[in-house]
Design an enzyme around this catalytic site. Structure first.
Site, PDB file in Angstrom:
ATOM      1  N   TYR A 147       7.391   1.556  -8.055  1.00 36.61           N
ATOM      2  CA  TYR A 147       6.743   0.253  -7.924  1.00 36.61           C
ATOM      3  C   TYR A 147       6.268  -0.256  -9.284  1.00 36.61           C
ATOM      4  O   TYR A 147       6.450  -1.427  -9.617  1.00 36.61           O
ATOM      5  CB  TYR A 147       5.561   0.324  -6.952  1.00 36.61           C
ATOM      6  N   GLU A 190       0.862  -1.170   0.000  1.00 36.89           N
ATOM      7  CA  GLU A 190       0.000   0.000   0.000  1.00 36.89           C
ATOM      8  C   GLU A 190       0.898   1.219   0.000  1.00 36.89           C
ATOM      9  O   GLU A 190       1.939   1.226   0.648  1.00 36.89           O
ATOM     10  CB  GLU A 190      -0.888   0.031   1.243  1.00 36.89           C
TER      11      GLU A 190
END
Length: 169
Positions: A122, A110
């Site tokens: 990411y 998250e």
């Protein structure tokens, strides 16, 4: 950055330097007791060392079921003095390599919706957005910043979490 980065296990007795980095990057989010607990089994933690100094780390939580094993990236951080040098990518590439070695099916994380730099990184290593958790994070409060929030945004507005997944399939 003349030293060669090395990634080693982050052992419980080495918690101080990694926790100091976390306090610099995300002050007040975890107590020292919570941090120390997070780097003990069944969790795993690894640190990025430059010239025998911890400059970054990550912590993963493992979930095993009868049908699959997944990891949740609990925390990843690079010392502010070493950010912007590709060290976060080195940590993520190590995380993925470790997941492949351990035959982990999925990695989840998250990230704050406002953290576009992290989301880009990411995505660059293979994570994809799979969900949004509305109002998940408490507001970032910096007592040194006395600015008013943007028009229409309350001072104590919680922030969404972007949920991302990497799959080994």
């Amino acid at each position: 950055m003349n030293a060669i980065p090395q990634i080693t296990p982050l052992l419980p007795e080495q918690w101080h330097s990694a926790y100091a980095i976390m306090q610099q990057t995300q002050p007040g989010t975890w107590s020292s007791a919570t941090f120390k607990q997070s780097i003990t089994m069944p969790n795993q933690a690894r640190q990025l060392m430059l010239a025998e100094e911890c400059v970054g780390f990550y912590i993963i939580q493992t979930l095993n079921t009868a049908n699959f094993t997944e990891w949740n990236l609990e925390e990843i951080a690079v010392s502010p003095h070493f950010q912007g040098r590709g060290l976060g990518r080195i940590l993520l590439e190590d995380l993925i390599a470790q997941a492949r070695i351990a035959q982990i099916d999925d990695l989840f994380l998250e990230v704050r919706a406002s953290n576009q730099v992290a989301m880009h990184l990411y995505s660059a290593v293979g994570f994809i957005q799979i969900d949004i958790r509305k109002n998940y994070y408490s507001p970032i409060v910096d007592p040194l910043v006395a600015e008013q929030p943007p028009e229409g945004l309350a001072m104590n507005t919680a922030e969404d979490a972007i949920v991302m997944r990497w799959s080994n399939s």
